[in-house]
Design an enzyme around this catalytic site. Structure first.
Site, PDB file in Angstrom:
ATOM      1  CG  ASP A 187      23.389 -12.535   1.689  1.00 36.46           C
ATOM      2  OD1 ASP A 187      23.185 -13.773   1.695  1.00 36.46           O
ATOM      3  OD2 ASP A 187      23.828 -11.930   0.697  1.00 36.46           O
ATOM      4  CG  MET A 196      -1.922  -1.150   1.230  1.00 35.95           C
ATOM      5  SD  MET A 196      -2.855  -1.298  -0.298  1.00 35.95           S
ATOM      6  CE  MET A 196      -3.274  -3.031  -0.225  1.00 35.95           C
ATOM      7  CB  CYS A 197       4.469   1.959   0.092  1.00 32.93           C
ATOM      8  SG  CYS A 197       4.834   1.771   1.824  1.00 32.93           S
ATOM      9  CG  HIS A 198       1.077   6.580  -2.199  1.00 28.30           C
ATOM     10  ND1 HIS A 198       0.650   6.402  -0.899  1.00 28.30           N
ATOM     11  CD2 HIS A 198      -0.035   6.823  -2.931  1.00 28.30           C
ATOM     12  CE1 HIS A 198      -0.662   6.546  -0.848  1.00 28.30           C
ATOM     13  NE2 HIS A 198      -1.102   6.795  -2.062  1.00 28.30           N
ATOM     14  CG  MET A 258       5.920   2.639   5.309  1.00 24.28           C
ATOM     15  SD  MET A 258       6.046   1.635   6.816  1.00 24.28           S
ATOM     16  CE  MET A 258       6.557   0.079   6.153  1.00 24.28           C
ATOM     17  CD  GLU A 259       9.021   5.405   1.290  1.00 24.13           C
ATOM     18  OE1 GLU A 259       8.204   5.128   0.400  1.00 24.13           O
ATOM     19  OE2 GLU A 259       8.661   5.835   2.409  1.00 24.13           O
TER      20      GLU A 259
END
Length: 162
Positions: free
Chosen positions: A131, A75-77, A116-117
């Site tokens: 990793d 749902m992120c733009h 969110m970014e």
């Protein structure tokens, strides 16, 4: 509790309409951490991993992840980011382990925030460290991960109090 904005009147997921929101400068900072043993710490700072410079690769991974957040989070733009910066700081623990603190700062001028970014950037950087180092020890610990700062937008500023 306020209405959750990512649900429509039927209770189903939706992408929030931001067309009426003001375009402002918006910033966010997030942090995460990776706890590693003494061997991994020394290999990272001495450049002892065959895969390359662990922190340089993690930094690029964090920047790339911030730019692609809307590909990960449904749902992120998609946003035009004006800046993404990651920093790393080591903390020695008492038990011969080290904590790598990862901070991301993200900026945009737009109609929605970049929280969110920033969170995606530190998460991707931490996962990249894991990793690149997992052959030496799979017991590394990632986290905690949190938003530490948000500025801009109609809801105002936020600063995490620790």
């Amino acid at each position: 509790m306020d209405k959750l904005t990512h649900f429509n009147d039927e209770g189903r997921a939706r992408m929030v309409d931001i067309s009426d929101k003001d375009v402002t400068l918006r910033t966010a900072a997030a942090k995460s951490a990776v706890t590693v043993n003494d061997t991994i710490y020394h290999k990272i700072i001495e450049g002892g991993f065959k895969k390359g410079d662990v922190l340089a690769v993690a930094q690029v991974a964090g920047i790339m992840a911030a730019k692609k957040t809307s590909d990960w989070i449904p749902m992120c733009h998609p946003l035009h980011l004006s800046g993404v910066d990651l920093s790393f700081q080591w903390e020695k623990q008492n038990d011969a382990s080290y904590i790598l603190h990862i901070t991301a700062e993200v900026r945009t001028t737009g109609s929605t925030g970049v929280e969110m970014e920033a969170l995606t950037a530190v998460s991707a950087a931490a996962l990249t460290v894991y990793d690149m180092c997992k052959a030496a020890d799979k017991g590394m610990i990632i986290g905690p991960t949190s938003l530490v700062l948000k500025t801009g937008g109609k809801n105002g500023d936020y600063r995490r109090e620790d």
